[in-house]
Design a protein around this motif. Structure first.
Motif, mmCIF file in Angstrom:
data_model
loop_
_atom_site.group_PDB
_atom_site.id
_atom_site.type_symbol
_atom_site.label_atom_id
_atom_site.label_comp_id
_atom_site.label_asym_id
_atom_site.label_seq_id
_atom_site.Cartn_x
_atom_site.Cartn_y
_atom_site.Cartn_z
ATOM 1 N N GLN A 70 0.810 -1.226 0.000
ATOM 2 C CA GLN A 70 0.000 0.000 0.000
ATOM 3 C C GLN A 70 0.841 1.274 0.000
ATOM 4 N N THR A 71 1.934 1.296 0.750
ATOM 5 C CA THR A 71 2.751 2.515 0.756
ATOM 6 C C THR A 71 3.367 2.777 -0.624
ATOM 7 N N HIS A 72 3.634 1.714 -1.372
ATOM 8 C CA HIS A 72 4.149 1.898 -2.739
ATOM 9 C C HIS A 72 3.054 2.460 -3.652
ATOM 10 N N TYR A 73 1.815 2.000 -3.453
ATOM 11 C CA TYR A 73 0.709 2.583 -4.225
ATOM 12 C C TYR A 73 0.510 4.054 -3.864
ATOM 13 N N ASN A 74 0.681 4.395 -2.574
ATOM 14 C CA ASN A 74 0.600 5.805 -2.176
ATOM 15 C C ASN A 74 1.616 6.636 -2.957
ATOM 16 N N THR A 75 2.859 6.141 -2.986
ATOM 17 C CA THR A 75 3.927 6.846 -3.698
ATOM 18 C C THR A 75 3.625 6.956 -5.178
ATOM 19 N N LEU A 76 3.118 5.872 -5.760
ATOM 20 C CA LEU A 76 2.804 5.864 -7.185
ATOM 21 C C LEU A 76 1.740 6.902 -7.529
ATOM 22 N N VAL A 77 0.658 6.925 -6.762
ATOM 23 C CA VAL A 77 -0.406 7.904 -7.018
ATOM 24 C C VAL A 77 0.147 9.321 -6.926
ATOM 25 N N ASP A 78 0.969 9.570 -5.908
ATOM 26 C CA ASP A 78 1.525 10.910 -5.730
ATOM 27 C C ASP A 78 2.445 11.291 -6.885
ATOM 28 N N LYS A 79 3.260 10.355 -7.350
ATOM 29 C CA LYS A 79 4.150 10.633 -8.482
ATOM 30 C C LYS A 79 3.352 10.921 -9.755
ATOM 31 N N ILE A 80 2.284 10.156 -9.986
ATOM 32 C CA ILE A 80 1.454 10.387 -11.168
ATOM 33 C C ILE A 80 0.828 11.777 -11.124
ATOM 34 N N SER A 81 0.370 12.180 -9.931
ATOM 35 C CA SER A 81 -0.295 13.477 -9.803
ATOM 36 C C SER A 81 0.652 14.633 -10.108
ATOM 37 N N GLN A 82 1.948 14.386 -10.007
ATOM 38 C CA GLN A 82 2.940 15.431 -10.278
ATOM 39 C C GLN A 82 3.508 15.350 -11.689
ATOM 40 N N ASP A 83 2.932 14.498 -12.521
ATOM 41 C CA ASP A 83 3.456 14.289 -13.878
ATOM 42 C C ASP A 83 2.393 14.667 -14.905
ATOM 43 N N PRO A 84 2.270 15.969 -15.219
ATOM 44 C CA PRO A 84 1.210 16.396 -16.145
ATOM 45 C C PRO A 84 1.335 15.794 -17.538
ATOM 46 N N ASP A 85 2.557 15.541 -17.977
ATOM 47 C CA ASP A 85 2.732 14.946 -19.310
ATOM 48 C C ASP A 85 2.160 13.528 -19.347
ATOM 49 N N PHE A 86 2.399 12.763 -18.281
ATOM 50 C CA PHE A 86 1.866 11.399 -18.223
ATOM 51 C C PHE A 86 0.341 11.421 -18.200
ATOM 52 N N LEU A 87 -0.248 12.307 -17.389
ATOM 53 C CA LEU A 87 -1.713 12.403 -17.333
ATOM 54 C C LEU A 87 -2.278 12.820 -18.685
ATOM 55 N N GLN A 88 -1.625 13.789 -19.335
ATOM 56 C CA GLN A 88 -2.091 14.262 -20.645
ATOM 57 C C GLN A 88 -2.087 13.124 -21.662
ATOM 58 N N GLU A 89 -0.974 12.396 -21.709
ATOM 59 C CA GLU A 89 -0.841 11.310 -22.681
ATOM 60 C C GLU A 89 -1.794 10.164 -22.370
#
Length: 449
Positions: A70-89
Motif C-alpha cells: 500500500q505505501t508503494h501505491y501511495n507513492t505511485l499515485v503521488d508521483k502520477i499526480s505530479q506528472d502532467p505529461d503522463f496524465l495528458q498522454e
C-alpha cells in the motif's frame, strides 16, 4: 467462513436466528450504524449498517501482501499526480469522448496554467483487491481499482471487529474470535488530515464543517494570497465526500465551486490531479510494459511488488491494439469486465452486455471511454448477509479486500506515508458489481487462515 464454524453452526437454524439477533444488537452498541434509505438526510432514524454474520477466511499471505504494497501505491499515485505529461498522454483518448473526465481535465489544465497554489498534498486512498483462484487451488491478489477520491468505510470498519469477536464467542468459537484483527483505519485517516492541517499553519483546535458545492459557490471566496474562505472562515483542508460522479454536479455553479477550491491554497483531498490519477484509464496505462519503471527507475523490487497485483488490463483506443482487445472481448466476454471512467459501484459491464456495447462502438471513438480488464475469479464461501428487512438465508458469497493508505507531502518532502488499515466487503455471488453504498455488498472482517 472457517470450516469448523460451517460444520457446527451454519445449518443450525435456531442458533443462527439467535446469533443474528445478538449480532444486530452488538452492531448497534458498537456504532455500526447508517441512516435509513426512506429518510437519508435525517438523524432521527438509523439502523445497523449491513454486515456478515460471520467473518470470512482470508489467506494470511495475501492479506499481508495487500498491506505491504500500500505505501508503494501511495507513492505511485503521488508521483502520477505530479506528472502532467503522463496524465495528458494517458487520458487524451478518454477526454475526447467522456465529457465528465474532460471537464475534470480542463480544471486540471487551468490549475497548471495558473500554477499550483497548494504546497501541501494530502492523499487518502484505498486499493481494492479480489483473490483470484489459481488452478492449483491457491489464490493470488489482484487489484480491482484504487480509489483516490472519497475512499470510504474507514469509520465503520474500525468498529466491526468487536462485533464479529462477540458473535464468535457466543457461538462458542473462542479461538477464532481471538484471530479477528484489530483494525482502526479511522485513526490513521484522521491523523493524516490533522498533519495536513498542522502543516498549513493552523494553531487552534480543528473545527470541521460539512458544506455542499452550492454553499461554497454562494459563500466561498479567495483572498489575494488565494486563501479559501467559506462563510467568512478560512479553510485549511478540503475533504471531498462527493464530486466523483457526474450526478454530483447538478449545475454550472457546482463546477465553479470545484474550480474555486482547486485554485485555492487549501489542502485538497484529493486535488484535481490526484483525482485524475485514480481513473480507470490510468490504471490500464500503468499495466503497460516499462511504465512502472518510469516512476520507480531504481527500485525493481517495488515495481515487482506492484505489478504482481495487476490483473490483465487492455486498451480500447482506436488502432490495431484496441482492435485486438475488441476481438478478445467479443470472442469470450465472460472472461472480462468492461469498465467506464466512473466510481461509486454499479458501473461495470459484464457478459453479453459487453458484446452489445462493443458491437455498437466497434470502430467508433466511443469505445475509448472504457478499458477492458480480466475478470477475477475468487472462490465463493458461505455466509449469512445481515440486512434490514432482508430474509436470513445462507448465501454463496464473494469478498473484496481493501487496504487504506494515507500520505502527506509538503513540497518535495514526504512527511507521512502509511498503510492505516483494511476493509473487507462481501456480497452474494449472484451480483457481478456493486458495493455497500449501492446496496449489494456488506461489511465483513477477515479471519486469517
Amino acid at each position: 467462513m472457517a470450516q469448523g464454524i460451517q460444520e457446527d453452526v451454519m445449518l443450525n437454524t435456531a442458533l443462527i436466528k439467535e446469533l443474528a439477533d445478538v449480532a444486530k444488537d452488538e452492531a448497534l452498541l458498537q456504532g455500526v450504524l447508517m441512516r435509513i434509505k426512506e429518510t437519508p438526510n435525517s438523524s432521527e432514524l438509523a439502523t445497523y449498517a449491513p454486515f456478515t454474520l460471520f467473518p470470512t477466511p482470508v489467506p494470511k499471505a495475501v492479506f499481508l501482501q495487500a498491506l505491504a504494497v500500500q505505501t508503494h501505491y501511495n507513492t505511485l499515485v503521488d508521483k502520477i499526480s505530479q506528472d502532467p505529461d503522463f496524465l495528458q498522454e494517458s487520458l487524451a483518448s478518454t477526454v475526447a469522448v467522456d465529457d465528465f473526465t474532460a471537464r475534470l481535465f480542463r480544471i486540471h489544465q487551468q490549475i497548471l496554467k495558473e500554477g499550483r497554489s497548494q504546497t501541501i498534498v494530502l492523499g487518502i486512498n484505498r486499493s481494492d483487491y479480489m483473490l483470484d483462484q489459481r488452478e492449483d487451488g491457491s489464490s493470488s491478489l489482484k487489484q480491482i481499482e484504487i480509489n483516490t477520491f472519497a475512499a470510504s468505510f474507514g469509520g465503520l470498519s474500525s468498529h466491526t471487529p468487536d462485533v464479529h469477536r462477540h458473535i464468535l464467542k457466543i457461538a462458542g468459537r473462542l479461538e477464532e474470535s481471538q484471530r479477528i484483527l484489530d483494525n482502526n483505519p479511522a485513526a490513521g485517516l484522521a491523523r493524516a488530515v490533522a498533519k495536513a492541517w498542522e502543516l498549513y499553519g493552523s494553531e487552534k483546535n480543528i473545527p470541521t464543517k460539512r458544506k455542499r458545492f452550492d454553499d461554497v459557490f454562494k459563500t466561498g471566496s479567495l483572498d489575494h494570497d488565494k486563501r479559501l474562505f467559506v462563510e467568512g472562515e478560512e479553510v485549511a483542508v478540503v475533504y471531498f465526500r462527493n464530486g466523483y460522479m457526474p450526478q454530483n454536479y447538478t449545475s454550472e455553479q457546482d463546477w465553479d465551486a470545484r474550480l474555486l477550491m482547486e485554485r485555492s491554497r487549501a489542502v485538497k483531498c484529493p486535488d484535481i490531479s490526484t483525482h485524475l490519477a485514480g481513473t480507470k484509464k490510468v490504471q490500464q496505462v500503468l499495466a503497460r510494459p516499462g511504465v512502472l519503471e518510469k516512476f520507480f527507475p531504481d527500485q525493481p523490487q517495488v515495481v515487482e511488488q506492484i505489478r504482481a497485483t495487476f490483473a490483465g488490463l487492455y486498451t480500447l483506443d482506436l488502432g490495431p491494439e484496441g482492435d485486438k482487445t475488441v476481438a478478445l472481448a467479443l470472442a469470450a466476454p465472460d472472461r472480462f469486465v468492461l469498465k467506464p471512467q466512473r466510481e461509486g459501484g454499479g458501473n461495470n459491464i459484464y457478459g453479453s452486455e459487453i458484446c452489445r456495447v462493443l458491437e455498437g462502438a466497434k470502430t467508433s471513438t466511443e469505445r475509448t471511454a472504457y478499458i477492458l480488464m480480466d475478470k477475477i475469479n475468487p472462490t465463493a464461501s458461505q455466509n449469512y448477509l445481515l440486512r434490514r428487512d432482508a430474509p436470513l438465508i445462507i448465501s454463496n458469497c464473494l469478498s473484496e479486500l481493501g487496504a487504506f493508505g494515507v500520505y502527506v507531502r509538503q513540497g518535495t518532502d514526504m512527511v507521512m506515508n502509511e498503510c492505516v488499515g483494511h476493509l473487507l466487503r462481501t456480497k452474494s455471488s449472484e451480483y457481478s458489481d456493486g458495493g455497500v453504498a449501492a446496496g449489494v455488498a456488506v461489511l465483513d472482517n477477515p479471519l486469517l487462515v
